[in-house]
Design an enzyme around this catalytic site. Sequence first.
Site, short mmCIF file in Angstrom:
data_model
loop_
_atom_site.label_atom_id
_atom_site.label_comp_id
_atom_site.label_asym_id
_atom_site.label_seq_id
_atom_site.Cartn_x
_atom_site.Cartn_y
_atom_site.Cartn_z
N TRP A 102 64.56 82.22 6.71
CA TRP A 102 64.80 83.57 7.21
C TRP A 102 66.18 84.08 6.81
O TRP A 102 66.34 85.26 6.50
CB TRP A 102 64.58 83.65 8.73
CG TRP A 102 63.13 83.52 9.06
CD1 TRP A 102 62.53 82.51 9.75
CD2 TRP A 102 62.06 84.42 8.67
NE1 TRP A 102 61.17 82.72 9.82
CE2 TRP A 102 60.86 83.87 9.18
CE3 TRP A 102 62.01 85.62 7.96
CZ2 TRP A 102 59.61 84.49 8.99
CZ3 TRP A 102 60.77 86.23 7.76
CH2 TRP A 102 59.61 85.67 8.28
N ASP A 170 70.19 87.07 13.90
CA ASP A 170 68.72 87.18 13.95
C ASP A 170 68.23 86.14 14.94
O ASP A 170 68.02 84.98 14.60
CB ASP A 170 68.14 86.94 12.55
CG ASP A 170 66.61 86.89 12.58
OD1 ASP A 170 66.01 87.10 13.66
OD2 ASP A 170 66.03 86.62 11.51
N LYS A 194 57.79 86.07 19.16
CA LYS A 194 58.04 84.65 19.40
C LYS A 194 58.26 84.40 20.90
O LYS A 194 57.48 83.69 21.52
CB LYS A 194 59.26 84.17 18.61
CG LYS A 194 59.00 83.76 17.18
CD LYS A 194 58.75 84.90 16.23
CE LYS A 194 58.39 84.48 14.85
NZ LYS A 194 59.27 84.99 13.80
C1 LIG Z 1 59.51 85.56 12.62
C2 LIG Z 1 60.90 85.73 12.15
C3 LIG Z 1 61.28 86.82 11.35
C4 LIG Z 1 60.31 87.85 10.87
O1 LIG Z 1 59.96 88.68 11.91
P1 LIG Z 1 59.02 89.96 11.67
O2 LIG Z 1 59.03 90.55 13.03
O3 LIG Z 1 57.71 89.46 11.21
O4 LIG Z 1 59.68 90.83 10.66
C5 LIG Z 1 62.62 86.93 11.00
N1 LIG Z 1 63.52 86.03 11.41
C6 LIG Z 1 63.19 84.96 12.17
C7 LIG Z 1 64.25 83.99 12.58
C8 LIG Z 1 61.87 84.80 12.56
O5 LIG Z 1 61.53 83.74 13.32
#
Ligand SMILES: *Cc1c(COP(=O)(O)O)cnc(C)c1O
Length: 358
Positions: A102, A170, A194
């Site tokens: 990511w 993030d 998540k």
């Molecule tokens: C799942 C995830 C993403 C992507 O998220 P989207 O909502 O599908 O764009 C980005 N960063 C992390 C750490 C993730 O777990």
Amino acid sequence: MSRIYNFSAGPATLPEAVLQQAQDELLDWHGAGMSVMEMSHRGKEFMSIAEQAETDLREIMAIPDNYKVLFLQGGASSQFAMAPLNLMGRTGKADYINTGSWSKKAIAEARRYGEVNVIADTSSDFKAPAEEDLGFSRDAAYVHYTPNETIQGVEFPYIPDTGDIPLVADMSSTILSRPVDASKFGIIYAGAQKNIGPAGLTLVIIREDLIGHAPESCPAMLDYKIHADADSMYNTPPTYAWYLAGLVFQWLKDNGGLDAMAAINARKAAALYAAIDDLDFYANPVDPACRSRMNVPFTLADAGLDARFLEEAAQAGLKTLKGHRSVGGMRASIYNAMPEAGVQALIDFMHEFAQRNA
Ligand SMILES: *Cc1c(COP(=O)(O)O)cnc(C)c1O
């Protein structure tokens, strides 16, 4: 039918009590005679749902008053662009820490908008960089990192101290899993699917002085100021996902908040890693100091047994354990909504499978 446990990395399992309440309120929310899905986002019923969700989140995370909470769309992936678009202009440069899949996506996206300095890269090492190895560029507009790499299962054991440089995180797969000091961050963002609620909602927690720096050419939908000024109702927000996130926040409050979650999550993770470490049959590639409490990848000593493991686990009610294709093996995502009994059921199955196939 026996109990099913869903170990999906995202969209992920939700608290059963939340789904039950959503079901009870599906057709008629609190006597409104309509579903939340059918309500105007500007009507007083939805406004009360939206405000309560924000109030509860602020309380749970102890978010300081000089931060805005935005309920947006576009996923964490949109934030990969939105953060640099809004913040990079000040110096044209930003520092990024690369710890895995990511981080890499965030870096690739940021490069469209300015100079990206990757100040540490442990993306192939299954660990976070040591705190003392981090050096920040004097003129970085911000520092970006991924506190929990969902795919590699790598979690930072510390929050980088960037001094006066805004820290952008993030937090998609670790938000709400334990208390964090929000005041250490310039921006926290997270896709909801998540640990917050259903897909379609993206949370952004942003310090007020970082709002209002987007260039003229910035699309309105990607300008933090447009959304902040409109209380996240510049356009139609993801109303049902916002409502469901609000139910999750209430569930967290009812269950002792983030201190209680942190304790439960620590127990769940410790038990699962102990099972992996105790049995030669399984292995986890991550530096023990950086093992994620949310996403636990593990491999079998004999990868030839992977398919059988997955099939028999699914038959035992343990679903979605297939690892990400880039890491292989298995991955158990054990977010807040995964009960301790679910982790114990997985551990019991792992013991039994190892015995039968040793
Ligand atoms: C799942 C995830 C993403 C992507 O998220 P989207 O909502 O599908 O764009 C980005 N960063 C992390 C750490 C993730 O777990």
